[in-house]
Enzyme design. Sequence first.
Site, mmCIF file in Angstrom:
data_model
loop_
_atom_site.group_PDB
_atom_site.id
_atom_site.type_symbol
_atom_site.label_atom_id
_atom_site.label_comp_id
_atom_site.label_asym_id
_atom_site.label_seq_id
_atom_site.Cartn_x
_atom_site.Cartn_y
_atom_site.Cartn_z
ATOM 1 N N GLU A 282 0.838 -1.215 0.000
ATOM 2 C CA GLU A 282 0.000 0.000 0.000
ATOM 3 C C GLU A 282 0.870 1.260 0.000
ATOM 4 O O GLU A 282 0.608 2.212 0.731
ATOM 5 C CB GLU A 282 -0.899 0.030 1.249
ATOM 6 N N ASP A 284 2.417 4.688 -0.248
ATOM 7 C CA ASP A 284 2.262 6.097 -0.609
ATOM 8 C C ASP A 284 3.118 6.918 0.347
ATOM 9 O O ASP A 284 3.524 6.434 1.397
ATOM 10 C CB ASP A 284 0.793 6.566 -0.664
#
Length: 365
Positions: A282, A284
């Site tokens: 995930e 970011d």
Amino acid sequence: MNRRNRRTRRFRLPALALLSGTLLVTGAAVQPASATPDRAHSPATLRALADRAHVKIGTAVDGTALAEDATYRRITAREFNSVTAENAMKWESVEPERGEYDWTQADELVRFAHRNGQVVRGHTLVWHSQLPAWLTAGVADGSIGKAELRSILRNHITTEVKRYKGRIQQWDVVNEVFEEDGSYRNSIWLQQLGPSYIADAFRWAHAADPKAKLFMNDYNVEGVNAKSTAYYDLAKQLLAEGVPVQGFGIQGHLATQYGFPGQVAENLARFGALGMQTAFTEVDVRVLMPADEAKLATQATYFRGLLDACLNARSCKSFTVWGFTDKYSWVPDVFPEEGAATLMDEEFGRKPAYAAVRDGLAAGR
Ligand code: 9MR
């Protein structure tokens, strides 16, 4: 908060930055400081480079954007060879009322992936968050007792994993089960069923799809720390008991103001030494708003740092970003002062982070 309100807070690259070809030097890396329009010519797509590097490059997919935004759809298909449902496979999405399933968005994503030659990461089977209200209310008022809860969990896992049998490469079976200090998270699962719910979840998922790779998944576990060590110890214990767990998923939600985590390579290596796969699931990198060229350049080095750690670890076969455009990022909803966390800006312009990931994939393993 609706999207319109969120957008006013978002970062837009100044027109000048779009035109300039300046290079900005921060730390060890040199990154171009401008965004380039998505349609500009580029040497190769991320997925073509990833294929060559024998790694999956993935993105979380927003189900509504996939249905309604043609540019979003086109880039999802063109740049990525793996997709994860950002929300559509979570329990509250698939079984909003007890016994009444809604697979619309999840099915649509799996079909999209098939059409576009992409693998799918399944996210997520057992979590403390985004549970349907009927379940949490039933546990709270005592109408769902322990034995029934266990059978509800078994049924949920079995139903969902069987539905997508053969079409999910990796499942996040348990998500975020530890606290930062390495103690078990005090979720309804721990409270009602005790820690054995974790082994049960893996066994049930494996029975439903023996070929899917089954992962534990969490945030703040990039480097070696109390939380990642709790996962390491749990993995060893589960493997010793013959529980079918095959992977450790590192979410990779970073923020430039907190610095880049230490000992990422060591962390991947110790899970690899257990014979497990690893994945960044995930990724970011949010920045304090307003974003500027220096922050985006630092952000690019963070993406590249995690990607390189993956490419340098034999155990790591999959690197997923949690959305590729700031247009649909979750970050401003949860961290109102932060944003601009993804590879592309709100107009799908490529940020330095895009170039960093592209160059990292091009350099290969
Ligand atoms: O990005 C997701 C966001 O749209 C949802 O509102 C949120 C609900 O908790 O979940 C976000 O995704 C999370 C993921 O499922 C698990 N790891 C943390 C992610 C960001 O919060």
